[in-house]
Motif scaffolding. Structure first.
Motif, PDB file in Angstrom:
ATOM      1  N   GLU A 155      13.707  -9.691   3.559  1.00  0.00           N
ATOM      2  CA  GLU A 155      13.669 -10.891   2.725  1.00  0.00           C
ATOM      3  C   GLU A 155      13.573 -12.140   3.591  1.00  0.00           C
ATOM      4  OE1 GLU A 155      16.282 -13.100  -0.791  1.00  0.00           O
ATOM      5  OE2 GLU A 155      16.856 -11.127  -0.044  1.00  0.00           O
ATOM      6  N   LYS A 156      14.292 -12.153   4.695  1.00  0.00           N
ATOM      7  CA  LYS A 156      14.270 -13.293   5.622  1.00  0.00           C
ATOM      8  C   LYS A 156      12.880 -13.466   6.214  1.00  0.00           C
ATOM      9  CE  LYS A 156      16.223 -14.832  10.044  1.00  0.00           C
ATOM     10  NZ  LYS A 156      17.129 -14.453  11.163  1.00  0.00           N
ATOM     11  N   ALA A 157      12.180 -12.348   6.418  1.00  0.00           N
ATOM     12  CA  ALA A 157      10.850 -12.377   7.034  1.00  0.00           C
ATOM     13  C   ALA A 157       9.747 -12.435   5.986  1.00  0.00           C
ATOM     14  CB  ALA A 157      10.671 -11.161   7.929  1.00  0.00           C
ATOM     15  N   HIS A 158      10.048 -12.987   4.812  1.00  0.00           N
ATOM     16  CA  HIS A 158       9.059 -13.240   3.764  1.00  0.00           C
ATOM     17  C   HIS A 158       8.430 -11.954   3.222  1.00  0.00           C
ATOM     18  CE1 HIS A 158       9.435 -17.339   5.241  1.00  0.00           C
ATOM     19  NE2 HIS A 158       9.130 -16.903   6.440  1.00  0.00           N
ATOM     20  N   GLY A 159       9.114 -10.820   3.384  1.00  0.00           N
ATOM     21  CA  GLY A 159       8.608  -9.563   2.864  1.00  0.00           C
ATOM     22  C   GLY A 159       7.262  -9.159   3.434  1.00  0.00           C
ATOM     23  N   HIS A 160       7.009  -9.539   4.693  1.00  0.00           N
ATOM     24  CA  HIS A 160       5.675  -9.320   5.271  1.00  0.00           C
ATOM     25  C   HIS A 160       5.484  -7.919   5.836  1.00  0.00           C
ATOM     26  CE1 HIS A 160       7.971 -10.272   8.944  1.00  0.00           C
ATOM     27  NE2 HIS A 160       7.086  -9.506   9.545  1.00  0.00           N
ATOM     28  N   VAL A 161       6.518  -7.090   5.840  1.00  0.00           N
ATOM     29  CA  VAL A 161       6.396  -5.719   6.348  1.00  0.00           C
ATOM     30  C   VAL A 161       6.596  -4.741   5.194  1.00  0.00           C
ATOM     31  CG1 VAL A 161       7.291  -3.994   7.946  1.00  0.00           C
ATOM     32  CG2 VAL A 161       7.260  -6.399   8.614  1.00  0.00           C
ATOM     33  N   ALA A 162       5.664  -3.782   5.077  1.00  0.00           N
ATOM     34  CA  ALA A 162       5.768  -2.800   4.005  1.00  0.00           C
ATOM     35  C   ALA A 162       5.072  -1.512   4.418  1.00  0.00           C
ATOM     36  CB  ALA A 162       5.146  -3.333   2.716  1.00  0.00           C
ATOM     37  N   LEU A 163       5.426  -0.445   3.734  1.00  0.00           N
ATOM     38  CA  LEU A 163       4.774   0.850   3.949  1.00  0.00           C
ATOM     39  C   LEU A 163       3.625   0.979   2.951  1.00  0.00           C
ATOM     40  CD1 LEU A 163       4.852   3.656   5.377  1.00  0.00           C
ATOM     41  CD2 LEU A 163       6.368   4.412   3.532  1.00  0.00           C
ATOM     42  N   ILE A 164       2.431   1.327   3.442  1.00  0.00           N
ATOM     43  CA  ILE A 164       1.285   1.497   2.550  1.00  0.00           C
ATOM     44  C   ILE A 164       1.562   2.646   1.573  1.00  0.00           C
ATOM     45  CG2 ILE A 164      -1.156   2.119   2.422  1.00  0.00           C
ATOM     46  CD1 ILE A 164      -1.589   0.813   5.087  1.00  0.00           C
ATOM     47  N   PRO A 165       1.389   2.430   0.282  1.00  0.00           N
ATOM     48  CA  PRO A 165       1.612   3.514  -0.697  1.00  0.00           C
ATOM     49  C   PRO A 165       0.574   4.629  -0.532  1.00  0.00           C
ATOM     50  CG  PRO A 165       1.545   1.356  -1.762  1.00  0.00           C
ATOM     51  CD  PRO A 165       1.050   1.159  -0.373  1.00  0.00           C
ATOM     52  N   HIS A 166       1.028   5.865  -0.668  1.00  0.00           N
ATOM     53  CA  HIS A 166       0.147   7.029  -0.605  1.00  0.00           C
ATOM     54  C   HIS A 166       0.310   7.854  -1.890  1.00  0.00           C
ATOM     55  CE1 HIS A 166       0.187   5.949   3.663  1.00  0.00           C
ATOM     56  NE2 HIS A 166      -0.942   6.623   3.765  1.00  0.00           N
ATOM     57  N   PHE A 167      -0.794   8.487  -2.301  1.00  0.00           N
ATOM     58  CA  PHE A 167      -0.811   9.248  -3.540  1.00  0.00           C
ATOM     59  C   PHE A 167      -1.460  10.613  -3.308  1.00  0.00           C
ATOM     60  CE2 PHE A 167      -1.355   4.707  -4.239  1.00  0.00           C
ATOM     61  CZ  PHE A 167      -0.279   4.418  -5.066  1.00  0.00           C
ATOM     62  N   PRO A 168      -1.085  11.628  -4.087  1.00  0.00           N
ATOM     63  CA  PRO A 168      -1.689  12.966  -3.908  1.00  0.00           C
ATOM     64  C   PRO A 168      -3.197  12.939  -4.124  1.00  0.00           C
ATOM     65  CG  PRO A 168       0.281  13.082  -5.282  1.00  0.00           C
ATOM     66  CD  PRO A 168      -0.040  11.628  -5.129  1.00  0.00           C
ATOM     67  N   ALA A 169      -3.942  13.579  -3.215  1.00  0.00           N
ATOM     68  CA  ALA A 169      -5.403  13.619  -3.331  1.00  0.00           C
ATOM     69  C   ALA A 169      -5.841  14.570  -4.442  1.00  0.00           C
ATOM     70  CB  ALA A 169      -6.021  14.036  -2.006  1.00  0.00           C
ATOM     71  N   ILE A 170      -5.191  15.699  -4.566  1.00  0.00           N
ATOM     72  CA  ILE A 170      -5.382  16.709  -5.622  1.00  0.00           C
ATOM     73  C   ILE A 170      -6.725  17.446  -5.537  1.00  0.00           C
ATOM     74  CG2 ILE A 170      -5.422  17.182  -8.102  1.00  0.00           C
ATOM     75  CD1 ILE A 170      -3.606  14.752  -8.490  1.00  0.00           C
ATOM     76  N   SER A 171      -7.822  16.703  -5.668  1.00  0.00           N
ATOM     77  CA  SER A 171      -9.129  17.367  -5.721  1.00  0.00           C
ATOM     78  C   SER A 171     -10.223  16.402  -5.296  1.00  0.00           C
ATOM     79  CB  SER A 171      -9.433  17.859  -7.138  1.00  0.00           C
ATOM     80  OG  SER A 171      -9.587  16.756  -8.017  1.00  0.00           O
ATOM     81  N   ASP A 172     -11.404  16.945  -5.048  1.00  0.00           N
ATOM     82  CA  ASP A 172     -12.547  16.114  -4.698  1.00  0.00           C
ATOM     83  C   ASP A 172     -12.870  15.144  -5.829  1.00  0.00           C
ATOM     84  OD1 ASP A 172     -14.965  15.889  -2.675  1.00  0.00           O
ATOM     85  OD2 ASP A 172     -15.859  15.937  -4.665  1.00  0.00           O
TER      86      ASP A 172
END
Length: 294
Positions: A155-172
């Motif tokens: 919060e002090k650092a303006h929320g500038h660091v985050a983990l990129i969201p990942h989602f199941p690929a499942i299929s082509d």
């Protein structure tokens, strides 16, 4: 005080002797990143092992645990408040200002004297912990655990660091649907990662990039003079691919870029849609020069 204790405990759990050694020696040599291979539609893979995320149009950066550097190992001069929230173990991610803002990101990151206000427009979107010995799921979990332990710092650092969201690929088919949806929103593409694989240095099939159009790099070896409205300016650049084949790129440039074109010997990124029967990229257009790769 409780927050400081939780950070120390987590650091001890995540840092092995090899992690500490990596932090100490990274200043002496560039780290060797995992690099993506191109995804081919309808290729046979066990997509249940893969997860996908948006491909961010930013600058890849590596936090050694002490310093922020480019993939080539050059130091990035970020403000102290930007890096003080980062973990005590190595992580990598994308410095990103938003879709279609690569040039802005580049100008901020390449400045030797950090502009505090400009850096507040960037986020460090984390996607891996290279020195962690686990698979991709375990590596991102380690990052998530750290970030959850330091909410006040974030919060002090303006929320500038985050983990990129990942989602199941499942299929082509699901991958293609995700690509179309993100492309419609202005995204560059998606990245596919094998969630069961360890971190592998160099180019590997555990990391795949998926785009509507393909990007590649080539070396500038000459110019073609402009005509008409481009008289006395560059009309096209002549480039050479890694396989030695040469071709011209004449679109994608602003007037300013035509007045001061990429220098001979520099590497440019171009976008294309497949190849001709002679192996020349079709509809090649200039995208950018990434100075962090020069």
């Amino acid at each position: 005080m409780k927050q400081g204790v939780s950070i120390n405990v987590l650091s001890a759990a995540l840092l092995s002797a090899s992690h500490v050694h990596a932090v100490e020696t990274v200043s002496e040599q560039s780290y060797l990143p995992l690099l993506a291979m191109d995804y081919e539609q309808n290729e046979t893979r066990n997509w249940s092992q893969f997860v996908y995320s948006e491909k961010l149009d930013g600058i890849r950066a590596y936090w050694t645990g002490e310093r922020l550097v480019t993939r080539k190992g050059n130091e990035i001069h970020a403000p102290q408040w930007f890096v003080e929230v980062l973990p005590p173990f190595p992580v990598e991610g994308e410095l990103w200002a938003g879709r279609g803002k690569f040039e802005h990101t580049l100008s901020v990151v390449m400045d030797d004297t950090p502009n505090e206000l400009e850096w507040k427009t960037l986020r460090f979107m984390l996607f891996d912990a290279p020195n962690h010995q686990g698979n991709f799921s375990q590596r991102t979990q380690a990052i998530e655990q750290y970030l959850n332990a330091v909410p006040a710092l974030l919060e002090k650092a303006h929320g500038h660091v985050a983990l990129i969201p990942h989602f199941p690929a499942i299929s082509d088919a699901n991958i293609q649907a995700a690509l179309s949806n993100l492309h419609a929103q202005g995204a560059e593409g998606i990245m596919l990662r094998n969630a069961d694989e360890i971190y592998i240095q160099g180019r590997d099939v555990s990391l795949l990039k998926v785009k509507i159009a393909q990007d590649a790099e080539a070396e500038v070896i000459g110019y073609v003079e402009g005509k008409g409205k481009y008289t006395n300016m560059m009309g096209a650049i002549i480039v050479r691919m890694a396989n030695g084949k040469t071709f011209k790129i004449g679109s994608g440039f602003s007037d300013k870029q035509r007045e001061t074109p990429p220098s001979v010997g520099s590497k440019v990124t171009y976008r294309y849609n497949g190849y001709t029967k002679y192996g020349i990229p079709k509809f090649a257009r200039f995208v950018r020069i990434d100075k962090t790769k020069q």
